[in-house]
Design a protein around this motif. Sequence first.
Motif, short mmCIF file in Angstrom:
data_model
loop_
_atom_site.label_atom_id
_atom_site.label_comp_id
_atom_site.label_asym_id
_atom_site.label_seq_id
_atom_site.Cartn_x
_atom_site.Cartn_y
_atom_site.Cartn_z
N ILE A 1 0.84 -1.19 0.00
CA ILE A 1 0.00 0.00 0.00
C ILE A 1 0.88 1.24 0.00
O ILE A 1 1.86 1.32 0.74
N GLY A 2 0.50 2.21 -0.83
CA GLY A 2 1.19 3.49 -0.87
C GLY A 2 0.21 4.63 -0.69
O GLY A 2 -0.89 4.60 -1.23
N LEU A 3 0.60 5.63 0.07
CA LEU A 3 -0.21 6.82 0.29
C LEU A 3 0.50 8.01 -0.35
O LEU A 3 1.70 8.18 -0.17
N THR A 4 -0.26 8.82 -1.08
CA THR A 4 0.33 10.02 -1.66
C THR A 4 -0.51 11.23 -1.29
O THR A 4 -1.74 11.18 -1.37
N VAL A 5 0.17 12.28 -0.87
CA VAL A 5 -0.48 13.54 -0.54
C VAL A 5 0.33 14.64 -1.22
O VAL A 5 1.52 14.79 -0.95
N SER A 6 -0.31 15.38 -2.07
CA SER A 6 0.36 16.41 -2.84
C SER A 6 0.67 17.64 -1.99
O SER A 6 -0.01 17.92 -1.01
N LYS A 7 1.66 18.40 -2.41
CA LYS A 7 1.98 19.65 -1.74
C LYS A 7 0.90 20.70 -1.95
O LYS A 7 0.86 21.70 -1.26
N LYS A 8 0.01 20.46 -2.91
CA LYS A 8 -1.10 21.38 -3.15
C LYS A 8 -2.05 21.42 -1.95
O LYS A 8 -2.78 22.39 -1.77
N LEU A 9 -2.06 20.36 -1.15
CA LEU A 9 -2.97 20.30 -0.01
C LEU A 9 -2.53 21.19 1.15
O LEU A 9 -3.35 21.56 1.98
N GLY A 10 -1.27 21.51 1.22
CA GLY A 10 -0.80 22.38 2.29
C GLY A 10 0.62 22.06 2.69
O GLY A 10 1.34 21.33 2.00
N GLY A 11 1.01 22.60 3.84
CA GLY A 11 2.35 22.40 4.35
C GLY A 11 2.55 21.01 4.94
O GLY A 11 1.67 20.15 4.88
N ALA A 12 3.69 20.79 5.53
CA ALA A 12 4.06 19.48 6.06
C ALA A 12 3.12 19.01 7.15
O ALA A 12 2.76 17.84 7.22
N VAL A 13 2.68 19.92 8.01
CA VAL A 13 1.79 19.55 9.10
C VAL A 13 0.46 19.06 8.55
O VAL A 13 -0.06 18.03 8.97
N THR A 14 -0.07 19.76 7.57
CA THR A 14 -1.34 19.37 6.95
C THR A 14 -1.21 18.04 6.23
O THR A 14 -2.07 17.17 6.36
N ARG A 15 -0.13 17.87 5.49
CA ARG A 15 0.06 16.62 4.75
C ARG A 15 0.20 15.44 5.70
O ARG A 15 -0.37 14.36 5.45
N ASN A 16 0.93 15.60 6.79
CA ASN A 16 1.08 14.50 7.76
C ASN A 16 -0.24 14.19 8.45
O ASN A 16 -0.55 13.02 8.69
N ARG A 17 -1.05 15.20 8.74
CA ARG A 17 -2.37 14.96 9.32
C ARG A 17 -3.24 14.17 8.35
O ARG A 17 -3.92 13.22 8.74
N VAL A 18 -3.19 14.53 7.07
CA VAL A 18 -3.98 13.83 6.05
C VAL A 18 -3.51 12.38 5.95
O VAL A 18 -4.34 11.46 5.86
N LYS A 19 -2.21 12.13 6.01
CA LYS A 19 -1.71 10.75 5.95
C LYS A 19 -2.17 9.94 7.16
O LYS A 19 -2.54 8.77 7.02
N ARG A 20 -2.19 10.55 8.33
CA ARG A 20 -2.69 9.85 9.53
C ARG A 20 -4.16 9.51 9.38
O ARG A 20 -4.60 8.41 9.73
N ILE A 21 -4.95 10.43 8.83
CA ILE A 21 -6.38 10.19 8.62
C ILE A 21 -6.57 9.07 7.60
O ILE A 21 -7.43 8.19 7.79
#
Length: 130
Positions: free
Chosen positions: A53-73
């Motif tokens: 399984i791979g998770l991808t979150v683009s930088k368009k979603l926000g900064g590092a804190v936002t991207r890490n929160r999205v990955k946790r969710i």
Amino acid sequence: MKFHAICENHLYSKAYSKGKRAVTPCVAVYVLPDLKADLFRRQNPQKTKINRIGLTVSKKLGGAVTRNRVKRILREGLRTVMRERPLKGGFLIVIAARERVRDKKSTDVARELFSAFHQLGLFAQRPDAK
């Protein structure tokens, strides 16, 4: 439950270009049969096929804190879905976050992952189902 991660960039590219896709407002799920599934099955102590399984979150979603929160969710939503219904083994699964996932909770993401996996036919048959 520990996830087996996709570590090679070329596998992400293959999943994007050749895999089946299911898109919901929060996530896009790409699925491709894993050619090395038998190798991983032999290495697995339970001798069952596993999914990578791979998770991808683009930088368009926000900064590092936002991207890490999205990955946790995303991870928690995936755990919830896998607890409810087991998945078929031997696939590369790439989950890409979309713009709307920022404001969602893990239960909302789990609901959308459930519908995406159902569209792609990833759920294993239940032994009690007839």
